[in-house]
Structures are given as structure tokens and as C-alpha cells.
Design a protein around this motif. Structure first.
Motif, PDB file in Angstrom:
ATOM      1  N   UNK A   9       0.837  -1.045   0.047  1.00  5.21           N
ATOM      2  CA  UNK A   9      -0.015   0.142   0.132  1.00  5.21           C
ATOM      3  C   UNK A   9       0.954   1.359  -0.105  1.00  5.21           C
ATOM      4  N   UNK A  10       0.799   2.183  -0.988  1.00  2.75           N
ATOM      5  CA  UNK A  10       1.533   3.265  -1.157  1.00  2.75           C
ATOM      6  C   UNK A  10       1.181   4.494   0.011  1.00  2.75           C
ATOM      7  N   UNK A  35       6.156  -0.763  -5.061  1.00  2.00           N
ATOM      8  CA  UNK A  35       5.644  -1.994  -5.784  1.00  2.00           C
ATOM      9  C   UNK A  35       6.859  -2.729  -6.305  1.00  2.00           C
ATOM     10  N   UNK A  36       7.731  -1.827  -6.805  1.00  2.00           N
ATOM     11  CA  UNK A  36       9.106  -2.327  -7.157  1.00  2.00           C
ATOM     12  C   UNK A  36       9.875  -3.314  -6.095  1.00  2.00           C
ATOM     13  N   UNK A  37       9.649  -3.342  -4.883  1.00  2.00           N
ATOM     14  CA  UNK A  37      10.305  -3.886  -3.744  1.00  2.00           C
ATOM     15  C   UNK A  37       9.437  -5.101  -3.240  1.00  2.00           C
ATOM     16  N   UNK A  46       7.848 -14.311   3.051  1.00  2.00           N
ATOM     17  CA  UNK A  46       6.910 -15.406   2.934  1.00  2.00           C
ATOM     18  C   UNK A  46       5.511 -15.474   3.500  1.00  2.00           C
ATOM     19  N   UNK A  47       4.772 -14.404   3.278  1.00  2.00           N
ATOM     20  CA  UNK A  47       3.388 -14.517   4.223  1.00  2.00           C
ATOM     21  C   UNK A  47       2.461 -15.324   3.707  1.00  2.00           C
ATOM     22  N   UNK A  48       1.432 -15.733   4.850  1.00  2.00           N
ATOM     23  CA  UNK A  48       0.164 -16.420   4.601  1.00  2.00           C
ATOM     24  C   UNK A  48      -0.683 -15.873   3.650  1.00  2.00           C
ATOM     25  N   UNK A  49      -0.639 -14.518   3.408  1.00  2.00           N
ATOM     26  CA  UNK A  49      -1.508 -13.799   2.699  1.00  2.00           C
ATOM     27  C   UNK A  49      -0.789 -12.501   2.390  1.00  2.00           C
ATOM     28  N   UNK A  50      -1.421 -11.947   1.200  1.00  2.00           N
ATOM     29  CA  UNK A  50      -0.898 -10.473   0.802  1.00  2.00           C
ATOM     30  C   UNK A  50      -2.130  -9.764   0.641  1.00  2.00           C
ATOM     31  N   UNK A  51      -2.260  -8.200   1.205  1.00  2.00           N
ATOM     32  CA  UNK A  51      -3.257  -7.207   0.951  1.00  2.00           C
ATOM     33  C   UNK A  51      -2.508  -6.344  -0.132  1.00  2.00           C
ATOM     34  N   UNK A  52      -3.156  -6.383  -1.217  1.00  2.00           N
ATOM     35  CA  UNK A  52      -2.426  -5.620  -2.378  1.00  2.00           C
ATOM     36  C   UNK A  52      -3.377  -4.426  -2.780  1.00  2.00           C
ATOM     37  N   UNK A  53      -2.805  -3.111  -2.838  1.00  2.00           N
ATOM     38  CA  UNK A  53      -3.369  -2.089  -3.378  1.00  2.00           C
ATOM     39  C   UNK A  53      -3.298  -2.301  -4.971  1.00  2.00           C
ATOM     40  N   UNK A  54      -4.118  -1.813  -5.633  1.00  2.00           N
ATOM     41  CA  UNK A  54      -4.289  -2.179  -7.207  1.00  2.00           C
ATOM     42  C   UNK A  54      -3.559  -0.868  -7.761  1.00  2.00           C
ATOM     43  N   UNK A  55      -3.733   0.238  -7.320  1.00  2.00           N
ATOM     44  CA  UNK A  55      -3.103   1.564  -8.097  1.00  2.00           C
ATOM     45  C   UNK A  55      -1.913   2.028  -7.347  1.00  2.00           C
ATOM     46  N   UNK A  56      -0.753   1.364  -7.662  1.00  2.00           N
ATOM     47  CA  UNK A  56       0.440   1.909  -7.073  1.00  2.00           C
ATOM     48  C   UNK A  56       1.156   2.515  -8.346  1.00  2.00           C
ATOM     49  N   UNK A  57       2.168   3.222  -7.688  1.00  2.00           N
ATOM     50  CA  UNK A  57       3.113   3.948  -8.668  1.00  2.00           C
ATOM     51  C   UNK A  57       4.240   3.107  -9.141  1.00  2.00           C
ATOM     52  N   UNK A  60       1.680  -1.778 -11.194  1.00  2.00           N
ATOM     53  CA  UNK A  60       0.427  -1.861 -10.778  1.00  2.00           C
ATOM     54  C   UNK A  60       0.082  -3.156  -9.847  1.00  2.00           C
ATOM     55  N   UNK A  61      -0.812  -3.265  -9.040  1.00  2.00           N
ATOM     56  CA  UNK A  61      -1.156  -4.288  -8.061  1.00  2.00           C
ATOM     57  C   UNK A  61      -1.507  -5.286  -8.955  1.00  2.00           C
ATOM     58  N   UNK A  62      -2.312  -5.218 -10.322  1.00  2.00           N
ATOM     59  CA  UNK A  62      -2.632  -6.291 -11.041  1.00  2.00           C
ATOM     60  C   UNK A  62      -1.152  -6.970 -11.542  1.00  2.00           C
ATOM     61  N   UNK A  63      -0.453  -6.230 -12.103  1.00  2.00           N
ATOM     62  CA  UNK A  63       0.850  -6.756 -12.531  1.00  2.00           C
ATOM     63  C   UNK A  63       1.629  -7.608 -11.360  1.00  2.00           C
ATOM     64  N   UNK A  64       1.457  -7.023 -10.164  1.00  2.00           N
ATOM     65  CA  UNK A  64       2.100  -7.964  -9.089  1.00  2.00           C
ATOM     66  C   UNK A  64       1.511  -9.277  -8.846  1.00  2.00           C
ATOM     67  N   UNK A  65       0.163  -9.110  -8.938  1.00  2.00           N
ATOM     68  CA  UNK A  65      -0.652 -10.219  -8.720  1.00  2.00           C
ATOM     69  C   UNK A  65      -0.045 -11.443 -10.089  1.00  2.00           C
TER      70      UNK A  65
END
Length: 122
Positions: A9-10, A35-37, A46-57, A60-65
Motif C-alpha cells: 500500500x502506497x 511496488x518495485x520492492x 513468505x506471508x500466509x496472505x497479501x493485501x494488495x493495493x491495485x493503484x501503485x506507482x 500496478x497491483x494487477x501486474x504484481x498479482x
């Protein structure tokens, strides 16, 4: 065993809210603003889950997913996507990209916690 969640989340306020809320509910939380990190941070934490914002500089969160789902070491991690920019078809695109669940910001606290519990428990 304590469940681990990575928050991507940014926005500082959202990051603090999500982090504090999850820590207060017994989760081990790591946060990433850039998002680059994310990919390196996921492999380290190594989390059990990720909470991902989609609109990142930068990426994008979509690309990261997509990158997570293409990586054998990370593809098992469920993603709860959150975004303030929910337009027609966005939920479908986010789920089709590989997110386990999707929420639109602003997110009521109880709805967020319910979505986290549902996503992390499969």
C-alpha cells in the motif's frame, strides 16, 4: 502459529490503518510501499496472505498479482486486492488476474477483517 500478512500500500494512512488493525488482531505484518520492492519482500517474508493495493506507482497491483502467480515460490499466497478506483469490470479483472478476493476503498473495518479472515483461511 501466528499468521503472516504482507500489506502492499502506497498511501501512508491506509498502510498505518491496515497494519495497526491486523497487528491488533494478532497477525505478524510486514508492509511495502514501493511496488518495485514487493517480489523480493514477499520472498523474504513468505506471508500466509497479501493485501494488495491495485493503484501503485511504478507497477500496478494487477501486474504484481500476475508476477506472484507466475512464480512457483509465491503462487500459493492468496491475495486480497483493495482499490479506491473501482470501475465497471474492475472486480472481474482483479479476480481473473489471480486475486482470491477484492474490496473497494474506503473499506469498513469489520468488512476488511472479515475479508482477511476469509482469504487467509481459504
Amino acid at each position: 502459529m501466528v499468521k503472516k500478512i504482507m500489506i502492499v500500500e502506497d498511501n501512508e494512512l491506509n498502510l498505518k490503518l491496515f497494519t495497526d488493525l491486523l497487528r491488533n488482531h494478532g497477525f505478524d505484518v510486514a508492509a511495502v510501499k514501493d511496488g518495485r520492492e514487493v517480489m523480493a519482500a514477499l520472498k523474504d517474508f513468505m506471508p500466509d496472505m497479501a493485501v494488495m493495493d491495485i493503484q501503485l506507482p511504478h507497477i500496478s497491483g494487477l501486474e504484481l498479482i500476475g508476477l506472484m502467480k507466475a512464480d512457483e515460490a509465491l503462487r500459493h499466497i492468496p491475495v486480497l486486492a483493495v482499490t479506491a478506483y473501482a470501475g465497471t469490470g474492475d472486480a472481474d479483472r482483479i479476480i481473473n488476474a489471480g486475486a482470491a478476493a477484492y474490496l473497494s476503498k474506503p473499506v469498513p473495518v469489520m468488512k476488511f477483517l472479515e475479508a482477511v479472515q476469509s482469504t487467509i483461511n481459504g
